[in-house]
Structures are given as structure tokens and as C-alpha cells.
Design a protein around this motif. Sequence first.
Motif, mmCIF file in Angstrom:
data_model
loop_
_atom_site.group_PDB
_atom_site.id
_atom_site.type_symbol
_atom_site.label_atom_id
_atom_site.label_comp_id
_atom_site.label_asym_id
_atom_site.label_seq_id
_atom_site.Cartn_x
_atom_site.Cartn_y
_atom_site.Cartn_z
ATOM 1 N N PHE A 135 -5.350 -9.657 -3.430
ATOM 2 C CA PHE A 135 -5.593 -8.922 -2.197
ATOM 3 C C PHE A 135 -4.766 -9.510 -1.051
ATOM 4 O O PHE A 135 -4.173 -8.772 -0.257
ATOM 5 N N LEU A 138 -1.342 -8.393 -1.320
ATOM 6 C CA LEU A 138 -1.235 -6.996 -0.908
ATOM 7 C C LEU A 138 -1.205 -6.888 0.614
ATOM 8 O O LEU A 138 -0.431 -6.101 1.175
ATOM 9 N N VAL A 139 -2.017 -7.670 1.298
ATOM 10 C CA VAL A 139 -2.001 -7.687 2.761
ATOM 11 C C VAL A 139 -0.613 -8.094 3.263
ATOM 12 O O VAL A 139 -0.060 -7.477 4.188
ATOM 13 N N TYR A 141 2.192 -7.747 1.658
ATOM 14 C CA TYR A 141 3.089 -6.632 1.344
ATOM 15 C C TYR A 141 2.982 -5.558 2.431
ATOM 16 O O TYR A 141 3.984 -5.040 2.917
ATOM 17 N N LYS A 142 1.752 -5.239 2.832
ATOM 18 C CA LYS A 142 1.554 -4.206 3.854
ATOM 19 C C LYS A 142 2.157 -4.626 5.183
ATOM 20 O O LYS A 142 2.762 -3.805 5.882
ATOM 21 N N ASP A 147 2.819 -0.282 4.351
ATOM 22 C CA ASP A 147 1.907 0.489 3.495
ATOM 23 C C ASP A 147 1.484 -0.367 2.310
ATOM 24 O O ASP A 147 1.934 -1.496 2.170
ATOM 25 N N CYS A 148 0.613 0.189 1.486
ATOM 26 C CA CYS A 148 0.140 -0.516 0.288
ATOM 27 C C CYS A 148 0.677 0.133 -0.978
ATOM 28 O O CYS A 148 0.097 -0.017 -2.050
ATOM 29 N N VAL A 150 2.714 -0.336 -3.390
ATOM 30 C CA VAL A 150 3.506 -1.290 -4.165
ATOM 31 C C VAL A 150 4.002 -0.588 -5.429
ATOM 32 O O VAL A 150 3.199 -0.050 -6.185
ATOM 33 N N VAL A 164 -2.099 -3.230 -8.276
ATOM 34 C CA VAL A 164 -2.372 -2.112 -7.367
ATOM 35 C C VAL A 164 -2.457 -0.838 -8.188
ATOM 36 O O VAL A 164 -3.322 -0.025 -8.030
#
Length: 164
Positions: A135, A138-139, A141-142, A147-148, A150, A164
Motif C-alpha cells: 500500500f 502504491l501511495v 506511485y500515486k 493515479d493508482c 499501475v 494492484v
Amino acid sequence: SQLSITLFFSYFYISSSFLTVRVPHKSKQAAIVCLSETPENQNFATASEKFNARWNVMFERLKEYKEEHGNCLVPRRYEEDPQLGQWVSDQRRVATVDDKMKHERRDKLNSIGFVWSVREPYRTPILDKRWNDKFERLVQYKQKHGDCLVPKNYEKDPSLGRWV
């Protein structure tokens, strides 16, 4: 006299005088098959023997999964080995239907930490940490991409893309 053949495949079946072999992409298992040269003995593998051989091969693949991932929680739709995901799901189902699973198989699965029920959230500190790590990635990455979304085959972090 007998002809011995060593095969490096995941499972096989014998039909009339033919030996059919199916090879999954990552199999490392070996099976030894003895075929008699006499036609009446060519179908020596009973349905039960074939089923047991396949079960043992899948069990070995589950052990490999556990060695790589640290658990036996194979997703039902596991992209890297769809047969394994389905097999694990089948083991849970068979075990709950009037306790039809052989005790020997249940014991083998228990010996490697098989999880019988995943209906309740199966949480452990290790799984929570892994989820939180993904997670957090992912944060990040955003923050970088806005955006999410991926990509599944994200080169910089392939496991994030699969997660994801």
C-alpha cells in the motif's frame, strides 16, 4: 522385461499404448514411469494411481509456492500458475464436504501450514506488513504519477503491478 523412462513433467496419463504428458511452465518435479512391453500391462496406472500422482505433484508445487511467498495462500486465480490456484481451492472444498479428504493428505497440508478457511480475513502480522508495504508503494506511485493505475507489467516494481 520392462522399459523404464524418467520424465521431468508435472503429470501424465496412459491411454492404450500412448503415454501423454502435460507440462506446466514451471514444473521441476520428476515422475518415474515403468511401461511393460507387453500390451496387456500397458495400462498399469489405475485412475487412483494417476490421481495420487497428480495430487503429489500439486502438493510439491504448493511447497515451492510457500518457499517463495512464505505462506500457502495461493490466490484462486493465480496468474503465474492457474492450476495451483484452482487445486488449492479444491483442497479447501473437498475438506469441507463431509470430511472426504484422506487424513494423510490433510496431515501433509497441515505440515506446511495450509490455511483451510479464507472466508474470514486471514490476518497475521506478516501478511499485514506485506499489505501495508504494498500500500505504501502504491501511495508513492500515486504521488509520482497522479493515479493508482499501475500497469500489470510495471518494470520498476513488477510485484506492485501484480498486486494492484
